[in-house]
Enzyme design. Structure first.
Site, PDB file in Angstrom:
ATOM      1  N   SER A 159       0.851  -1.186   0.000  1.00  0.00           N
ATOM      2  CA  SER A 159       0.000   0.000   0.000  1.00  0.00           C
ATOM      3  C   SER A 159       0.888   1.237   0.000  1.00  0.00           C
ATOM      4  CB  SER A 159      -0.897   0.010   1.238  1.00  0.00           C
ATOM      5  OG  SER A 159      -0.123   0.360   2.375  1.00  0.00           O
ATOM      6  N   LYS A 160       0.245   2.369  -0.055  1.00  0.00           N
ATOM      7  CA  LYS A 160       0.973   3.646  -0.107  1.00  0.00           C
ATOM      8  C   LYS A 160       1.943   3.813   1.059  1.00  0.00           C
ATOM      9  CE  LYS A 160      -2.325   6.575  -2.596  1.00  0.00           C
ATOM     10  NZ  LYS A 160      -2.464   5.586  -3.632  1.00  0.00           N
ATOM     11  N   ARG A 161       1.637   3.163   2.178  1.00  0.00           N
ATOM     12  CA  ARG A 161       2.553   3.253   3.319  1.00  0.00           C
ATOM     13  C   ARG A 161       3.936   2.740   2.950  1.00  0.00           C
ATOM     14  NH1 ARG A 161       1.980  -0.115   7.073  1.00  0.00           N
ATOM     15  NH2 ARG A 161       0.412  -1.408   6.046  1.00  0.00           N
TER      16      ARG A 161
END
Ligand code: GLU
Length: 503
Positions: A252-254
């Site tokens: 994910s963007k994390r």
């Protein structure tokens, strides 16, 4: 093989293409090519609330950038078209009627408000308790009189189980009573849900193998019930392993960039992305890492898709990208780098695209300095800033090597400068002269009682303004000795003042 392979990539244009989607597209494409089959691009745009025209364009741009072409697609056409679901609405409705006639689906008048959520995940929004199953004709008449539009629901049998042999995961079996409660097939606005449109299209388009993300596994038994209701033979399924971040959670963007457009902007090459993404859950053998697109088209096989989740390693991708930059021919590399040089404001212009022949020549001349060092194309701006821009401020922190004093750094700068003044710079490409030059610097370091790296650091920072730079001798050659002397003098003054203060 019985019939030829027909596979599809079926993205929903609701967001930018991400790593997982690109992987699905590539695996389908390579599988089709390796089997002499047909690769289809189908746009699944039945969720009008989440449709985004930029996402649609991004699908096409992604294919073009990766250099993959679909044999049948909205652009290429084909016998099974149209390939955009919103252009096939009548078809879904007529097939839905068949399900009602066969007693495998029913009109539910109790869910009009709930169906807005029906598409937001692969199944049902939750909360349906079969209220719409056995409405009396009187109740139906009341709903109709009140203007309620029904949804169409699949009648999921209460008994029995549904199972399939996944080409990657093996046998998957579900009790029908554990499946989502009677999922919606047609929403009250007459639009089909993913389940209905996806199954009808896979059938009508003659899809033989469905290679898709593992998040769709829970939907597959429902799809099989729909195939069964139509008395259609289902395709084979291969659900691709999840893509995780290094911490073991879903990518994910994390973790960093996830959409292809972000990777493109940072300066990844299509061949690096293609190669690395193809390794996410597939391997030819345990050791081979490099594959051209053509090789993947020849060698790809479903048998070698892994069950285990794949880990997306950003560092590894950077490494691949660096490798592909080294392999890139110089003319192409210049064209790839130019936009970054322009964005930095370093292109003199005159060309129609804002960069002229002189910009290209200058960059081509600088390539030997950076080609070995670039990881991302965007790195060019850091690496070459000192060439295009003046360096006129030097930070003491950078100028003084770790654990050294200003006085030592000053002495090392002087010792290195003495070598510069003492012997001519080696010609570009003259390895022997370069070698001898480095040797002279090494001897100077030894006499100064330090390592070569320490001796060079103040000089490197003086010349380039940075501790990380292209090879120093080449950098000085690029600037010319006059400019080099000017920068050395400037940096020397900074060091001398600091040494004075400490004394
Ligand atoms: N439209 C679905 C998606 O966006 C397709 C899933 C499938 O391949 O069946 O992922």
């Amino acid at each position: 093989m019985g019939h030829t392979v027909r596979v599809r990539y079926a993205p929903s244009p609701t967001g930018m293409q991400h790593i997982g989607g690109v992987r699905t597209a590539l695996f389908n494409y390579f599988f089709a090519r390796s089997q002499g089959g047909t690769f289809i691009l189908r746009v699944e745009d039945t969720d009008q609330t989440r449709f985004d025209p930029r996402a649609l364009q991004d699908i096409y741009d992604t294919f073009e950038w990766l250099g993959i072409t679909a044999d049948e697609s909205p652009a290429a056409g084909g016998d099974a078209g149209p390939y955009v679901q919103s252009e096939r609405l009548d078809l879904y409705r007529s097939y839905a009627d068949r399900l009602v006639q066969a007693g495998r689906a029913y009109w539910d008048y109790t869910s009009a408000r709930r169906d807005h959520d029906a598409e937001s995940n692969s199944g049902e929004a939750g909360g349906y308790n079969y209220e719409g199953r056995d409405l009396t004709p009187e109740r139906v008449a009341e709903y109709r009189a009140a203007g309620v539009k029904p949804v169409l629901r699949l009648l999921v049998p209460a008994d029995g189980k549904t199972s399939f042999d996944d080409l990657v995961l093996g046998t998957i079996k579900r009790k029908n009573k554990d499946l989502p409660a009677d999922p919606i097939l047609l929403k009250s606005d007459g639009f089909p849900t993913y389940h209905l449109a996806n199954v009808i299209d896979d059938h009508l388009m003659g899809i033989t193998h469905v290679l898709r993300a593992q998040e769709w596994v829970p939907s597959t038994p429902l799809h099989l019930l729909i195939y069964e209701a139509f008395e259609w033979e289902p395709p084979r399924f291969a659900h691709l392993p999840m893509v995780m971040g290094k911490d073991g959670s879903k990518l994910s963007k994390r973790h960093g960039a996830t959409s292809l457009i972000e990777f493109r902007r940072q300066g990844y090459l299509p061949e690096a992305i293609t190669n690395y993404i193809s390794m996410l859950g597939w391997s030819y053998d345990d050791s081979r890492e490099f594959f051209t697109r053509q090789e993947l088209e020849d060698l790809f096989s479903v048998e070698k898709i892994n069950k285990a989740p794949a880990v997306f390693d950003y560092k590894k991708l950077d490494w691949y990208n660096g490798q592909y930059i080294r392999r890139c021919d110089d003319d192409r590399l210049v064209e790839l780098l130019l936009p970054y040089v322009q964005a930095a404001g370093w292109a003199a212009g005159s060309g129609g695209d804002g960069a002229g022949a002189e910009d290209r020549e200058r960059l081509a001349a600088l390539l030997p300095l950076i080609k070995e060092r670039l990881k991302l194309l965007a790195d060019v701006s850091d690496l070459l800033r000192f060439v295009y821009e003046d360096v006129n401020s030097w930070s003491l922190d950078d100028l003084i090597p770790k654990k050294a004093t200003a006085g030592e750094a000053l002495a090392w700068l002087d010792a290195a400068t003495a070598v510069l003044e003492d012997r001519p710079l080696p010609e570009a490409g003259d390895d022997a002269a370069e070698e001898a030059y480095t040797e002279a610097l090494r001897e100077a370091a030894e006499s100064a009682g330090t390592k070569l790296g320490n001796l060079m650091m103040p000089l490197r920072v003086a010349i380039t303004g940075s501790r990380v730079s292209p090879p120093l001798v080449g950098s000085i050659r690029e600037l010319g000795m006059d400019e080099a002397r000017r920068r050395i003098a400037g940096a020397r003054a900074v060091l001398a003042a600091a040494a004075e203060k400490n004394a």
